[in-house]
Design an enzyme around this catalytic site. Sequence first.
Site, short mmCIF file in Angstrom:
data_model
loop_
_atom_site.label_atom_id
_atom_site.label_comp_id
_atom_site.label_asym_id
_atom_site.label_seq_id
_atom_site.Cartn_x
_atom_site.Cartn_y
_atom_site.Cartn_z
N SER A 1 22.46 37.44 -31.31
CA SER A 1 23.67 36.48 -31.44
C SER A 1 23.90 35.74 -30.18
O SER A 1 24.02 35.87 -28.98
CB SER A 1 24.98 37.34 -31.34
OG SER A 1 26.22 36.80 -31.05
N ILE B 1 22.38 38.01 -20.46
CA ILE B 1 22.88 38.07 -18.98
C ILE B 1 22.34 36.84 -18.16
O ILE B 1 23.15 36.57 -17.55
CB ILE B 1 22.44 39.59 -18.35
CG1 ILE B 1 23.25 39.86 -17.21
CG2 ILE B 1 20.86 39.57 -18.23
CD1 ILE B 1 24.23 40.83 -17.48
N GLY C 1 18.22 39.72 -28.03
CA GLY C 1 16.98 38.80 -27.83
C GLY C 1 17.30 38.06 -26.12
O GLY C 1 17.08 37.11 -26.09
N ALA D 1 13.69 37.77 -10.28
CA ALA D 1 12.29 38.08 -9.41
C ALA D 1 11.81 39.36 -9.79
O ALA D 1 12.31 40.24 -10.45
CB ALA D 1 13.06 38.41 -8.02
N LYS E 1 5.48 35.27 -5.51
CA LYS E 1 6.31 36.12 -4.37
C LYS E 1 5.73 37.05 -3.93
O LYS E 1 4.84 37.83 -4.79
CB LYS E 1 7.49 36.72 -5.43
CG LYS E 1 8.41 37.82 -4.61
CD LYS E 1 9.31 38.57 -5.51
CE LYS E 1 10.01 39.75 -4.79
NZ LYS E 1 10.72 40.47 -5.78
N PRO F 1 6.29 43.71 2.04
CA PRO F 1 5.09 42.86 1.61
C PRO F 1 4.43 43.45 0.35
O PRO F 1 4.62 44.94 0.01
CB PRO F 1 4.50 42.78 2.68
CG PRO F 1 4.52 44.14 3.30
CD PRO F 1 5.88 44.69 3.09
N THR G 1 13.49 45.57 -10.01
CA THR G 1 12.62 46.47 -10.85
C THR G 1 13.21 46.44 -12.31
O THR G 1 12.57 47.17 -13.09
CB THR G 1 13.00 47.97 -10.19
OG1 THR G 1 14.28 48.16 -9.80
CG2 THR G 1 12.30 48.19 -9.04
N VAL H 1 25.81 41.68 -34.81
CA VAL H 1 25.90 43.19 -35.53
C VAL H 1 27.04 43.76 -35.15
O VAL H 1 27.54 43.78 -34.08
CB VAL H 1 24.46 43.96 -34.81
CG1 VAL H 1 24.86 45.53 -35.42
CG2 VAL H 1 23.19 43.45 -34.90
N VAL I 1 20.44 36.30 -15.81
CA VAL I 1 19.99 36.46 -14.45
C VAL I 1 18.57 37.46 -14.45
O VAL I 1 18.37 38.02 -15.53
CB VAL I 1 20.92 36.85 -13.56
CG1 VAL I 1 21.70 35.98 -12.94
CG2 VAL I 1 21.78 38.24 -13.85
C1 LIG Z 1 23.21 40.58 -10.99
C2 LIG Z 1 22.01 40.78 -11.74
C3 LIG Z 1 20.85 40.41 -11.08
C4 LIG Z 1 19.38 40.68 -12.02
N1 LIG Z 1 18.34 40.35 -11.03
C5 LIG Z 1 17.35 40.75 -11.50
C6 LIG Z 1 15.93 40.36 -10.91
O1 LIG Z 1 15.90 39.63 -10.01
N2 LIG Z 1 14.98 41.03 -11.51
C7 LIG Z 1 15.00 41.69 -12.65
O2 LIG Z 1 13.78 42.19 -12.90
N3 LIG Z 1 16.13 42.00 -13.17
C8 LIG Z 1 17.19 41.63 -12.84
N4 LIG Z 1 18.33 41.99 -13.36
C9 LIG Z 1 18.24 42.70 -14.58
C10 LIG Z 1 17.89 41.64 -15.78
O3 LIG Z 1 18.75 40.57 -15.75
C11 LIG Z 1 17.66 42.24 -17.24
O4 LIG Z 1 16.93 43.61 -16.91
C12 LIG Z 1 17.13 41.47 -18.22
O5 LIG Z 1 17.52 40.18 -18.22
C13 LIG Z 1 17.05 42.04 -19.41
O6 LIG Z 1 18.30 41.96 -20.04
P1 LIG Z 1 18.53 42.69 -21.25
O7 LIG Z 1 17.48 41.73 -22.37
O8 LIG Z 1 18.42 43.80 -21.76
O9 LIG Z 1 20.13 42.40 -21.77
P2 LIG Z 1 20.70 40.76 -22.28
O10 LIG Z 1 20.08 39.71 -21.45
O11 LIG Z 1 22.14 41.10 -21.72
O12 LIG Z 1 20.37 40.70 -23.60
C14 LIG Z 1 21.25 41.47 -24.57
C15 LIG Z 1 21.12 40.76 -25.88
O13 LIG Z 1 21.56 41.54 -26.92
C16 LIG Z 1 22.43 40.63 -27.86
N5 LIG Z 1 23.51 41.22 -28.39
C17 LIG Z 1 24.41 42.12 -27.82
N6 LIG Z 1 25.30 42.55 -28.62
C18 LIG Z 1 24.79 42.09 -29.86
C19 LIG Z 1 25.60 42.28 -30.98
N7 LIG Z 1 26.51 42.82 -31.19
N8 LIG Z 1 24.88 41.36 -32.07
C20 LIG Z 1 23.91 40.86 -31.93
N9 LIG Z 1 23.20 40.67 -30.55
C21 LIG Z 1 23.77 41.26 -29.87
C22 LIG Z 1 22.72 39.37 -27.00
O14 LIG Z 1 23.02 38.24 -27.46
C23 LIG Z 1 21.39 39.39 -25.99
O15 LIG Z 1 20.67 38.61 -26.61
C24 LIG Z 1 19.19 41.52 -12.86
C25 LIG Z 1 20.71 41.97 -13.39
C26 LIG Z 1 22.01 41.69 -12.76
C27 LIG Z 1 23.09 42.18 -13.80
#
Ligand SMILES: Cc1cc2nc3c(=O)[nH]c(=O)nc-3n(C[C@H](O)[C@H](O)[C@H](O)COP(=O)(O)OP(=O)(O)OC[C@H]3O[C@@H](n4cnc5c(N)ncnc54)[C@H](O)[C@@H]3O)c2cc1C
Length: 524
Positions: free
Chosen positions: A62, A68, A36, A73, A101, A119, A367, A208, A70
């Site tokens: 969970s 994560i 989520g 942008a 932006k 740009p 991206t 999970v 972050v």
């Molecule tokens: C340093 C950094 C900077 C970034 N900056 C940018 C940016 O400027 N622009 C951009 O587009 N993207 C950026 N990103 C990427 C962006 O943060 C992610 O692509 C975006 O937040 C999506 O993350 P996600 O949902 O895939 O993972 P997460 O946010 O990690 O979500 C994972 C989910 O899975 C759940 N989960 C994991 N394991 C289990 C389990 N066993 N049981 C139940 N639930 C579980 C967690 O609770 C969470 O809800 C950045 C990433 C990093 C690392």
Amino acid sequence: MVNNQCELRADWTLQPSEENVSEATTEIERVIIVGGGSAGWMAAAALANDLGSSCDITLIESEAIGTIGVGEATIPPIKFFNQRLGIDEPTFVRETNGSFKLGIEFIDWSRKGHAYFHPFGQYGAEFDSVPFYHYWMREHLAGDATPIDEYSMAWAAAKAGKFSPPSQDRRNIQSTFDYAYHFDATLYAAYLRKYAEARGVARIEGRVTNAQCAAENGFIKSVEMEDGRVFEADLFIDCSGFFGLLIEKTLETGYEDWSHWLPCNRAVAATCEKTSDIVPYTKSTAKSGGWQWRIPLQHRTGNGYVYCSEYLDAEDAEKELVSSLDGAAISDPRHLRFVTGRRKKFWNKNCVAIGLSAGFMEPLESTSLHLIQYGILRLLALFPDKTMSPLLAEEYNALTEAEYERIRDFLILHYTATTRDDSEFWRYCANMPIPERLEYKIDHFRTHGRIVSDERELFSNPSWIAVYLGQDIVPAQAPAMTRHRKAVPVADRMAAIRSAMSEAVAAMPTHEAFIERHCKSALQ
Ligand SMILES: Cc1cc2nc3c(=O)[nH]c(=O)nc-3n(C[C@H](O)[C@H](O)[C@H](O)COP(=O)(O)OP(=O)(O)OC[C@H]3O[C@@H](n4cnc5c(N)ncnc54)[C@H](O)[C@@H]3O)c2cc1C
């Protein structure tokens, strides 16, 4: 929580309701999204919007694991994702404490003391069959010192701290730029959660721990929770972030490591108080072991140092970040680890990985949320039935792989084309071997000033021009056709474009005033 198409049985197995079980159907009836974060809730919202009540959608996340947190942008196509969901812009910007932006300023990337701007939108305006930037090159090589930036509306507005949306009238100079957003990604996920739940998505809280696969074909049948509950589905979307819970831990899909091309593998992030007007662009400053981002939101500024652990340790990275904040720190620095690359298959059996579980190429050009958006839209376009035709997965994987590789090469360009040699990190980047396709593209630009553009390129010609020129790759000559078009009054046209742009920018409101008037958040 139970949505209106499902009931949770006493044995905790998610089952279709009575009216759904009477007829066997090959259509997907149950989708489980694990995770989520932004990926999970973007997927849930889009699936709920497109599939309506024809399918049970359950999202498991969970709170103890968290997200994560972050990812602030974005790039312009995010607007289409929101529009598709019917989310209006002022509400979205207000709810996420967002700002606008117009591009990214890259400081100290090609050499120390030098800056350039990537740009959103085009350079100049077309006034002939020869592209504008070919004429700019001709004039530049003939001694005209006007930087190409001065032909970019996005750059001019950004530098003046101005913003208003582009004009829809293509004859107007104000139609030549584009924009995206900075926003609080956690608030975006929360907003999409409300949206998705209002459209019937069921949210399950908990961890999970396991997934069961069918003995005959290895397809995932169900996921099991820490407390013993089991949830079955036909299609699983793995949005579990770097854990890659289903795509990797269960299906062992494999990961293609791109660290040799994109060596940064750590980040430390911190937020600080807002101390000045909100600029309508991201700042990316190259540092000794990587680079630092600055992302202004309405109520605070996001900062982070992305670096390579081979050349810099976590403590030094944190010190460097904290000492360069331009406001008082609000949060403790957060350290993150990653490996740049991609999953060998994004869609494997009945599981599609979207978000960080699919791959990560570092945030240099913002991206990741875009890749999530297109991962979701591509899944909807190729939506399977229960037979899970391998052709659909093959097409999904081929398209997604090509998209990752195109973006990867654009990112590598920023690192490879540096003249910095003041640290081991930059010496590595300047000398590393690069993909052949990128080498070919650079050769074309350097030799003839031409952009080799692959079909479906996310970053179109102006983006490549910005980074080539910004990184000091200057063509040896302008394309030959510019020398045949002697009758075209190029200098007059270029002067007229500059003057139209300054008039247009002068008439725009400041970015702060635009936000104040249209989408001020309660927190500002
Ligand atoms: C340093 C950094 C900077 C970034 N900056 C940018 C940016 O400027 N622009 C951009 O587009 N993207 C950026 N990103 C990427 C962006 O943060 C992610 O692509 C975006 O937040 C999506 O993350 P996600 O949902 O895939 O993972 P997460 O946010 O990690 O979500 C994972 C989910 O899975 C759940 N989960 C994991 N394991 C289990 C389990 N066993 N049981 C139940 N639930 C579980 C967690 O609770 C969470 O809800 C950045 C990433 C990093 C690392």
